[in-house]
Design a protein around this motif. Structure first.
Motif, PDB file in Angstrom:
ATOM      1  N   UNK A  23       0.820  -1.118   0.145  1.00 13.60           N
ATOM      2  CA  UNK A  23       0.069  -0.008  -0.041  1.00 13.60           C
ATOM      3  C   UNK A  23       0.835   1.304   0.180  1.00 13.60           C
ATOM      4  N   UNK A  24       1.912   1.352   0.801  1.00 17.29           N
ATOM      5  CA  UNK A  24       2.870   2.480   0.811  1.00 17.29           C
ATOM      6  C   UNK A  24       3.718   2.620  -0.213  1.00 17.29           C
ATOM      7  N   UNK A  25       4.062   1.585  -0.929  1.00 16.50           N
ATOM      8  CA  UNK A  25       4.823   1.847  -2.099  1.00 16.50           C
ATOM      9  C   UNK A  25       4.030   2.478  -3.160  1.00 16.50           C
ATOM     10  N   UNK A  26       2.821   1.665  -3.434  1.00 24.02           N
ATOM     11  CA  UNK A  26       1.961   2.243  -4.345  1.00 24.02           C
ATOM     12  C   UNK A  26       1.385   3.473  -4.406  1.00 24.02           C
ATOM     13  N   UNK A  27       1.083   3.742  -3.147  1.00 20.18           N
ATOM     14  CA  UNK A  27       0.186   5.155  -2.890  1.00 20.18           C
ATOM     15  C   UNK A  27       1.407   6.449  -3.097  1.00 20.18           C
ATOM     16  N   UNK A  28       2.582   6.037  -2.453  1.00 25.92           N
ATOM     17  CA  UNK A  28       3.663   7.248  -2.252  1.00 25.92           C
ATOM     18  C   UNK A  28       4.473   7.411  -3.802  1.00 25.92           C
ATOM     19  N   UNK A  29       4.033   6.101  -4.732  1.00 30.15           N
ATOM     20  CA  UNK A  29       4.454   6.430  -6.077  1.00 30.15           C
ATOM     21  C   UNK A  29       3.392   7.227  -6.927  1.00 30.15           C
ATOM     22  N   UNK A  30       1.967   6.985  -6.416  1.00 35.81           N
ATOM     23  CA  UNK A  30       1.092   7.694  -7.290  1.00 35.81           C
ATOM     24  C   UNK A  30       0.626   9.214  -6.878  1.00 35.81           C
ATOM     25  N   UNK A  31       1.127   9.470  -5.497  1.00 33.54           N
ATOM     26  CA  UNK A  31       0.802  10.739  -4.844  1.00 33.54           C
ATOM     27  C   UNK A  31       1.882  11.096  -3.997  1.00 33.54           C
ATOM     28  N   UNK A  32       3.150  11.456  -4.539  1.00 31.67           N
ATOM     29  CA  UNK A  32       4.341  12.001  -3.714  1.00 31.67           C
ATOM     30  C   UNK A  32       3.949  12.998  -3.083  1.00 31.67           C
ATOM     31  N   UNK A  33       4.523  13.464  -1.836  1.00 32.91           N
ATOM     32  CA  UNK A  33       4.146  14.558  -0.884  1.00 32.91           C
ATOM     33  C   UNK A  33       4.910  15.701  -1.694  1.00 32.91           C
ATOM     34  N   UNK A  34       6.290  15.425  -2.583  1.00 32.45           N
ATOM     35  CA  UNK A  34       6.721  16.778  -3.316  1.00 32.45           C
ATOM     36  C   UNK A  34       5.686  17.508  -3.864  1.00 32.45           C
ATOM     37  N   UNK A  35       4.584  17.006  -4.545  1.00 32.05           N
ATOM     38  CA  UNK A  35       3.664  17.906  -5.311  1.00 32.05           C
ATOM     39  C   UNK A  35       3.176  19.196  -4.390  1.00 32.05           C
ATOM     40  N   UNK A  36       3.302  19.035  -3.317  1.00 30.45           N
ATOM     41  CA  UNK A  36       2.778  20.198  -2.551  1.00 30.45           C
ATOM     42  C   UNK A  36       3.853  21.507  -2.696  1.00 30.45           C
ATOM     43  N   UNK A  37       5.045  21.120  -2.969  1.00 35.89           N
ATOM     44  CA  UNK A  37       6.029  22.419  -3.446  1.00 35.89           C
ATOM     45  C   UNK A  37       6.085  22.658  -5.065  1.00 35.89           C
ATOM     46  N   UNK A  38       5.334  21.956  -5.603  1.00 35.76           N
ATOM     47  CA  UNK A  38       5.177  22.133  -7.088  1.00 35.76           C
ATOM     48  C   UNK A  38       4.320  23.276  -7.621  1.00 35.76           C
ATOM     49  N   UNK A  39       4.596  24.254  -8.243  1.00 32.10           N
ATOM     50  CA  UNK A  39       3.787  25.649  -8.580  1.00 32.10           C
ATOM     51  C   UNK A  39       2.553  24.800  -9.405  1.00 32.10           C
ATOM     52  N   UNK A  40       2.910  23.853 -10.137  1.00 30.42           N
ATOM     53  CA  UNK A  40       2.032  23.380 -11.124  1.00 30.42           C
ATOM     54  C   UNK A  40       0.695  22.602 -10.377  1.00 30.42           C
TER      55      UNK A  40
ATOM     56  N   UNK B 128      -5.013  15.823  -0.007  1.00 31.24           N
ATOM     57  CA  UNK B 128      -4.951  16.013   1.403  1.00 31.24           C
ATOM     58  C   UNK B 128      -5.160  14.611   1.882  1.00 31.24           C
ATOM     59  N   UNK B 129      -6.284  14.115   1.599  1.00 30.65           N
ATOM     60  CA  UNK B 129      -6.598  12.533   1.919  1.00 30.65           C
ATOM     61  C   UNK B 129      -5.757  11.611   1.383  1.00 30.65           C
ATOM     62  N   UNK B 130      -5.062  11.719   0.250  1.00 23.76           N
ATOM     63  CA  UNK B 130      -4.057  10.717  -0.255  1.00 23.76           C
ATOM     64  C   UNK B 130      -2.609  10.747   0.764  1.00 23.76           C
ATOM     65  N   UNK B 131      -2.258  12.058   0.968  1.00 31.78           N
ATOM     66  CA  UNK B 131      -1.161  12.304   1.802  1.00 31.78           C
ATOM     67  C   UNK B 131      -1.076  11.748   2.926  1.00 31.78           C
ATOM     68  N   UNK B 132      -2.448  11.782   3.518  1.00 30.09           N
ATOM     69  CA  UNK B 132      -2.447  11.164   5.077  1.00 30.09           C
ATOM     70  C   UNK B 132      -2.736   9.697   4.904  1.00 30.09           C
ATOM     71  N   UNK B 133      -3.233   9.010   3.789  1.00 30.90           N
ATOM     72  CA  UNK B 133      -3.140   7.698   3.656  1.00 30.90           C
ATOM     73  C   UNK B 133      -1.757   7.191   3.490  1.00 30.90           C
ATOM     74  N   UNK B 134      -0.944   7.930   2.939  1.00 37.87           N
ATOM     75  CA  UNK B 134       0.509   7.460   2.900  1.00 37.87           C
ATOM     76  C   UNK B 134       1.106   7.722   4.159  1.00 37.87           C
ATOM     77  N   UNK B 135       0.909   8.552   4.729  1.00 35.82           N
ATOM     78  CA  UNK B 135       1.410   9.024   6.127  1.00 35.82           C
ATOM     79  C   UNK B 135       1.251   8.064   7.126  1.00 35.82           C
ATOM     80  N   UNK B 136      -0.412   7.663   7.117  1.00 35.30           N
ATOM     81  CA  UNK B 136      -0.567   6.781   8.083  1.00 35.30           C
ATOM     82  C   UNK B 136      -0.040   5.133   7.812  1.00 35.30           C
TER      83      UNK B 136
END
Length: 452
Positions: free
Chosen positions: A204-221, A235-243
């Motif tokens: 779950x962690x590897x798949x979700x972190x690949x699909x929704x990387x936290x670095x997107x929050x620093x991406x202007x696009x 916001x929900x996907x980042x919390x899924x990866x986090x927990x």
């Protein structure tokens, strides 16, 4: 160079394997020295010369416990948290370049040393009153022998939980070497069950972190080319990866404890996370328990993932989230804070300081008390008035949606850390989580006035 995650997971796996060797050693002193030396090897490997921080912190705390048993709990609390803040400041201002693992070690060490100082203090008070009362199995169990400086070091540097926790009391640590409940406790089936959970969580962690990387929050696009609904969804996907990541740490720490025998107690004593036995203390004074006696490892269980995921309220979830740490906060902060009305805020503030000095920790954790206040109003005013199963299910569902919304938002703030990134993201979603909670509060007050 290996990444922090690689080093972290490698030591967890090595500690798990080492635990089977540790379990086979029968001689108490050899067993104790093995756990301490291996713990120091771990710290030295990830921290290098900065092992001096845990050593200084442990030495000063140990001396305080020898010098003043009546006030050592207050002195240790101030010193260890003060040292933790000093350590963070030197790291954040780049005076020292320690690893993130050293920070984890210092965090767990802070809890253990403060917890031990409270055990020493409470034992001192119990012994003062012993002559006034008859034999009490509970007080007898909760009274520890005054540990000398070497014994404090053994407890502080024990390899079990040195990187991840869980928190366990000095009494629990002592029972591992002096009371061999772990020899009778069945553990292989429990280990297999938890290892299966780890394998699923890794996927779950590897798949979700690949699909929704936290670095997107620093991406202007991310802010200019995405819709409001997608930014909220993220916001929900980042919390899924986090927990998921946290669940992995919790379960790994549990299997190390189980494999080593840490935290095994008779089930009749109803052990609780972090605390240990809570009933039938007289059983613990019996050297030879019946062969039919059941045992469990509830003392070191950090989380029940199914309950956390399905419970409908934030208050309920916080009680079963990282339970050994929750016990520490409840026992040594919440229950002993002198101003009752501020106990919840004090508990979450100490939790924020313990996690770090970044604004994200305070914005997320110190927001919880206000939401709990609002949630309690809704839980009382609306769920209690539901006169049918359908209405109760509806309100439970609504509270669950709010729980997940708030946890996801707080988890997002917790990970973003820096105030400029946090404000940028909050602005991009128009501060909706805050507006929603404030609106809930206004509606509840209006309903109260209308009812009156």
């Amino acid at each position: 160079m290996f990444s922090d995650d690689t080093v972290y997971v490698s030591f967890l796996i090595l500690s798990f394997i080492f635990s089977f060797l540790f379990r086979k050693v029968k001689h108490k002193n050899l067993k104790q020295w093995m756990s301490t030396i291996y713990g120091m090897v771990i710290i030295l490997s990830v921290s290098g010369l900065y092992i001096i921080h845990p050593i200084i912190c442990t030495l000063v705390s140990a001396i305080l416990m020898q010098v003043d048993k009546r006030r050592c709990h207050k002195l240790c609390f101030l010193f260890t948290f003060g040292y933790l803040i000093f350590f963070r400041l030197t790291t954040y201002f780049e005076i020292l370049h320690t690893s993130g693992h050293t920070n984890l070690i210092q965090m767990i060490l802070t809890l253990k040393l403060i917890g031990l100082s409270f055990e020493v203090h409470d034992s001192y008070l119990i012994k003062l009153k012993t002559y006034e009362t008859k034999h009490d199995a509970e007080k007898n169990y909760k009274t520890i022998c005054q540990p000398n400086i070497l014994e404090v070091f053994h407890y502080a540097f024990c390899y079990i939980g040195i990187l991840t926790g869980p928190y366990f009391k000095y009494k629990t640590y002592s029972d591992l070497f002096n009371n061999h409940y772990w020899k009778k406790a069945a553990y292989m089936d429990l280990l297999i069950k938890k290892i299966r959970m780890i394998l699923a969580l890794i996927v779950f962690y590897l798949v979700s972190s690949w699909m929704f990387p936290l670095s997107e929050f620093n991406n202007e696009l991310f802010y200019s080319n995405t819709s409001l609904s997608y930014r909220i969804w993220y916001m929900y996907t980042s919390f899924f990866i986090f927990r998921t990541r946290l669940y992995l740490g919790f379960i790994f720490s549990e299997i190390i404890c189980i494999a080593s025998g840490m935290g095994a107690y008779p089930s009749k004593c109803e052990p609780q996370s972090g605390c240990g036995p809570t009933k039938h203390y007289e059983l613990l004074e019996t050297k030879h328990l019946s062969k039919e006696e059941l045992y469990n490892f509830d003392c070191i269980i950090s989380i029940d993932i199914i309950k956390v995921e399905t419970i409908s309220t934030v208050r309920g979830a916080t009680r079963i989230w990282n339970m050994t740490i929750q016990f520490w906060i409840a026992e040594y902060v919440y229950k002993r804070f002198p101003i009752k009305k501020l106990r919840t805020l004090a508990a979450f503030s100490i939790s924020a300081i313990w996690h770090g000095l970044y604004p994200g920790y305070f914005i997320s954790l110190c927001s919880v008390p206000f939401y709990l206040f609002v949630e309690d109003i809704y839980d009382k005013q609306f769920r209690n008035y539901a006169d049918s199963a359908g209405k109760r299910i509806l309100w439970t569902f609504l509270l669950y949606i709010m729980k997940m919304n708030q946890f996801s938002f707080w988890g997002c703030m917790f990970q973003l850390l820096h105030i400029n990134v946090i404000l940028k993201y909050c602005h991009s979603i128009y501060f909706l989580p805050y507006i929603l909670v404030i609106t809930m509060y206004v509606i509840s007050r209006f309903n109260t006035l209308q009812t009156s």
